[in-house]
Design an enzyme around this catalytic site. Structure first.
Site, short mmCIF file in Angstrom:
data_model
loop_
_atom_site.label_atom_id
_atom_site.label_comp_id
_atom_site.label_asym_id
_atom_site.label_seq_id
_atom_site.Cartn_x
_atom_site.Cartn_y
_atom_site.Cartn_z
N LYS A 257 4.89 20.77 13.13
CA LYS A 257 3.46 21.03 13.34
C LYS A 257 2.98 20.23 14.56
N ASN B 157 4.13 15.64 23.46
CA ASN B 157 4.52 15.94 22.09
C ASN B 157 5.35 17.22 21.99
N LYS C 248 3.88 9.92 10.00
CA LYS C 248 3.85 9.79 11.45
C LYS C 248 4.61 10.96 12.10
N GLU D 73 -3.56 -1.30 8.37
CA GLU D 73 -3.66 0.13 8.17
C GLU D 73 -3.36 0.71 9.54
N ALA E 163 0.95 -6.69 9.32
CA ALA E 163 0.22 -5.91 8.30
C ALA E 163 -1.01 -5.25 8.90
N THR F 274 0.87 -1.18 0.00
CA THR F 274 0.00 0.00 0.00
C THR F 274 0.91 1.23 0.00
N LYS G 86 -8.11 -2.48 15.51
CA LYS G 86 -7.04 -3.26 16.13
C LYS G 86 -7.59 -4.02 17.35
N THR H 170 -1.43 -2.90 19.44
CA THR H 170 -1.05 -1.57 19.93
C THR H 170 -1.65 -1.27 21.30
N ASP H 171 -1.01 -0.37 22.02
CA ASP H 171 -1.57 0.06 23.32
C ASP H 171 -2.85 0.87 23.13
N GLU H 172 -3.11 1.35 21.91
CA GLU H 172 -4.29 2.20 21.70
C GLU H 172 -5.61 1.46 21.91
N ASP I 70 -6.11 20.41 16.02
CA ASP I 70 -5.96 19.17 16.80
C ASP I 70 -6.65 18.02 16.08
N TYR J 77 -9.12 3.39 13.71
CA TYR J 77 -7.90 2.56 13.72
C TYR J 77 -7.85 1.68 14.96
P1 NAD Z 1 3.02 0.65 8.51
O1 NAD Z 1 1.81 1.38 8.08
O2 NAD Z 1 4.36 1.34 8.41
O3 NAD Z 1 3.16 -0.71 7.68
C1 NAD Z 1 2.07 -1.52 7.40
C2 NAD Z 1 2.46 -2.50 6.30
O4 NAD Z 1 1.34 -3.37 6.06
C3 NAD Z 1 2.80 -1.82 4.96
O5 NAD Z 1 3.97 -2.40 4.41
C4 NAD Z 1 1.58 -2.11 4.10
O6 NAD Z 1 1.87 -2.19 2.71
C5 NAD Z 1 1.13 -3.45 4.66
N1 NAD Z 1 -0.30 -3.71 4.42
C6 NAD Z 1 -1.34 -2.86 4.64
N2 NAD Z 1 -2.51 -3.45 4.29
C7 NAD Z 1 -2.19 -4.70 3.86
C8 NAD Z 1 -2.96 -5.79 3.38
N3 NAD Z 1 -4.29 -5.72 3.27
N4 NAD Z 1 -2.31 -6.93 3.04
C9 NAD Z 1 -0.96 -7.02 3.14
N5 NAD Z 1 -0.19 -6.01 3.57
C10 NAD Z 1 -0.79 -4.87 3.93
O7 NAD Z 1 2.75 0.18 9.99
P2 NAD Z 1 3.74 -0.02 11.23
O8 NAD Z 1 3.86 1.27 11.96
O9 NAD Z 1 4.95 -0.74 10.79
O10 NAD Z 1 2.85 -0.98 12.14
C11 NAD Z 1 2.95 -2.39 12.01
C12 NAD Z 1 2.05 -3.05 13.04
O11 NAD Z 1 2.42 -2.63 14.34
C13 NAD Z 1 0.58 -2.68 12.89
O12 NAD Z 1 -0.18 -3.84 13.15
C14 NAD Z 1 0.36 -1.62 13.96
O13 NAD Z 1 -0.98 -1.64 14.40
C15 NAD Z 1 1.30 -2.10 15.04
N6 NAD Z 1 1.82 -1.07 15.95
C16 NAD Z 1 2.43 0.04 15.46
C17 NAD Z 1 2.98 0.97 16.36
C18 NAD Z 1 3.70 2.20 15.88
O14 NAD Z 1 4.11 3.02 16.69
N7 NAD Z 1 3.93 2.38 14.59
C19 NAD Z 1 2.88 0.75 17.74
C20 NAD Z 1 2.22 -0.41 18.19
C21 NAD Z 1 1.72 -1.32 17.29
O1 TDX Z 2 2.04 16.29 12.68
C1 TDX Z 2 1.70 15.76 13.74
N1 TDX Z 2 1.64 16.51 14.88
C2 TDX Z 2 1.28 16.00 16.09
O2 TDX Z 2 1.26 16.73 17.09
C3 TDX Z 2 1.36 14.35 13.82
C4 TDX Z 2 1.40 13.48 12.59
C5 TDX Z 2 1.01 13.84 15.06
N2 TDX Z 2 0.95 14.63 16.15
C6 TDX Z 2 0.64 14.05 17.48
C7 TDX Z 2 -0.54 13.10 17.52
C8 TDX Z 2 -0.14 12.12 18.62
O3 TDX Z 2 -0.47 12.66 19.90
O4 TDX Z 2 1.77 13.23 17.82
C9 TDX Z 2 1.38 12.03 18.50
C10 TDX Z 2 1.85 10.82 17.73
O5 TDX Z 2 1.12 10.77 16.52
P1 TDX Z 2 1.26 9.55 15.47
O6 TDX Z 2 2.68 9.43 15.04
O7 TDX Z 2 0.21 9.74 14.43
O8 TDX Z 2 0.99 8.29 16.40
P2 TDX Z 2 -0.28 7.83 17.29
O9 TDX Z 2 -1.55 8.39 16.80
O10 TDX Z 2 0.10 8.02 18.73
O11 TDX Z 2 -0.27 6.25 16.92
C11 TDX Z 2 0.99 5.53 16.82
O12 TDX Z 2 1.23 4.75 17.94
C12 TDX Z 2 0.40 3.65 18.14
C13 TDX Z 2 1.02 4.66 15.56
O13 TDX Z 2 0.78 5.47 14.41
C14 TDX Z 2 0.02 3.55 15.65
O14 TDX Z 2 0.13 2.69 14.53
C15 TDX Z 2 0.30 2.77 16.91
O15 TDX Z 2 -0.70 1.82 17.09
#
Ligand code: NAD
Ligand code: TDX
Length: 330
Positions: free
Chosen positions: A201, A245, A185, A79, A77, A36, A150, A119-121, A268, A146
């Site tokens: 931002k 933040n 992110k 969203e 994998a 994606t 999850k 995720t903790d969310e 926000d 989201y």
């Molecule tokens: P990301 O968005 O960077 O990566 C997601 C990957 O999944 C991408 O490579 C995308 O192409 C693939 N994907 C999406 N839809 C798909 C589908 N239908 N079939 C196959 N592949 C698909 O996400 P991330 O930040 O690496 O998060 C990975 C996992 O960890 C997720 O399950 C997320 O909920 C969890 N998680 C993320 C965080 C965080 O801080 N980023 C924290 C806790 C848990």
């Molecule tokens: O431009 C920004 N400015 C800002 O203040 C963006 C993109 C975010 N934020 C704030 C929102 C959140 O309080 O920063 C914090 C972190 O934002 P994100 O990076 O979007 O993360 P969050 O919504 O906390 O979720 C992340 O952690 C849990 C991951 O994206 C999720 O996949 C994971 O499950």
């Protein structure tokens, strides 16, 4: 050991694949990723031994033979971005819920060990002055499309363990930072804004707290749970990294040579969760895992250096990501 990694071209999954190839020569890794907007082939460059299958985790025809050929499935994998889920929840339901269901049915058919990345969310949020942290017994209370999808996927896993005896573990991790994170992110958005001469931002007042962990420590914990965790259990992963933040933006600005107040407040996020905080006692006591990145400042400095050195990796997406944010006043 044959390991099927879903979402292995995304942020955490790609780091997991790199770590696994480097540290576990006995593992043969196949990645299933739909590529994606969030998936990037370039994140798996120079990994000749890794087999990348481009396909959808919600597609039974693709999933079934891959699971049949695996000893272990690690399901990253998803969203993953809250802001996108507020614009269009639809792919979140398909990938996060139907995708997890499809994998669970396949591991059930073929008797394959499964680890679910969450995720903790799913626990909702905490008040800023609440001494509590999330534990495995905190009730689920997700806020966004989201986190709701999850949470639903976690509950499917629990039901498949109880009803069908699937051998699964679940981990719920806090916010990750490190290389290969998509620039939509928070942290990479601000780093790449500053590289482009644009002010960071901050949503609202910037008081919202996240519990930061380096992605490599998250993935080490995932392997510890796969090897030492109890089937059917949920493990929370966190490294006591709570920061608001505003503090994070100020630190990025300082590390990149700017005045710490040189940022902008923007609209926000609707329903914005206030605070996340993880109690990882179960993980530490049962597996012996400890984080290796104990200093956020130096982990962040390394991450900034990575984005400076890898502009070709993120540049193609920057204009489109910023245009989407601009359209909603962010
Ligand atoms: P990301 O968005 O960077 O990566 C997601 C990957 O999944 C991408 O490579 C995308 O192409 C693939 N994907 C999406 N839809 C798909 C589908 N239908 N079939 C196959 N592949 C698909 O996400 P991330 O930040 O690496 O998060 C990975 C996992 O960890 C997720 O399950 C997320 O909920 C969890 N998680 C993320 C965080 C965080 O801080 N980023 C924290 C806790 C848990
Ligand atoms: O431009 C920004 N400015 C800002 O203040 C963006 C993109 C975010 N934020 C704030 C929102 C959140 O309080 O920063 C914090 C972190 O934002 P994100 O990076 O979007 O993360 P969050 O919504 O906390 O979720 C992340 O952690 C849990 C991951 O994206 C999720 O996949 C994971 O499950």
């Amino acid at each position: 050991m044959r390991v099927l990694v879903t979402g292995g071209a995304g942020f955490i999954g790609a780091n997991f694949v790199h770590q696994t190839v480097a540290e576990r020569p006995d593992a043969a890794v196949t990645v299933l990723d739909k590529l994606t907007y969030a998936g990037n082939r370039a994140s798996l460059a120079n990994l000749e031994s890794v087999h990348l299958v481009v396909g959808d985790v919600a597609d039974r025809e693709v999933v079934d033979p891959l699971v049949a050929d695996a000893d272990l499935v690690v399901h990253f994998a998803a969203e993953s971005h809250n802001d996108n889920s507020l614009r269009d929840p639809s792919p979140f339901v398909t990938t996060n819920l139907v995708g997890t269901f499809t994998l669970l049915e396949a591991v059930r058919r073929h008797g394959v060990r499964y680890h679910h990345i969450s995720t903790d969310e799913v626990y909702g949020d905490l008040d800023l002055d609440d001494p509590a942290k999330f534990t495995p017994s905190t009730p689920y209370n997700p806020s966004s499309p989201y986190s709701a999808t999850k949470a639903g996927s976690d509950l499917l896993v629990r039901a498949w363990v109880r009803s069908f005896g699937v051998e699964a573990t679940i981990s719920n991790c806090s916010n990750n930072y490190g290389p290969f994170q998509h620039i939509e992110k928070f942290i990479p958005r601000q780093i790449t804004n500053l590289i482009d001469g644009v002010k960071p931002k901050l949503y609202g007042a910037g008081a919202n707290v996240r519990d930061w962990i380096h992605v490599l420590d998250h993935n080490r914990a995932v392997w510890a749970i796969i090897e030492k965790g109890r089937i059917g259990e949920t493990y929370l992963i966190g490294a006591n990294g709570e920061k608001n933040n505003k503090e994070v933006v100020e630190l990025i600005l300082e590390l990149m040579g700017h005045e710490p107040d040189d940022y902008e407040h923007v609209a926000d996020r609707p329903g914005h969760d206030l605070r996340y905080a993880i109690d990882a006692t179960r993980l530490r006591e049962e597996t012996g895992w400890e984080p290796t990145f104990k200093d956020f400042r130096s982990g962040l400095a390394d991450t900034i250096a990575w984005y400076r050195a890898n502009e070709a990796w993120w540049r193609p997406q920057k204009a489109e990501v910023e245009a989407k944010y601009a359209a909603q006043g962010q």
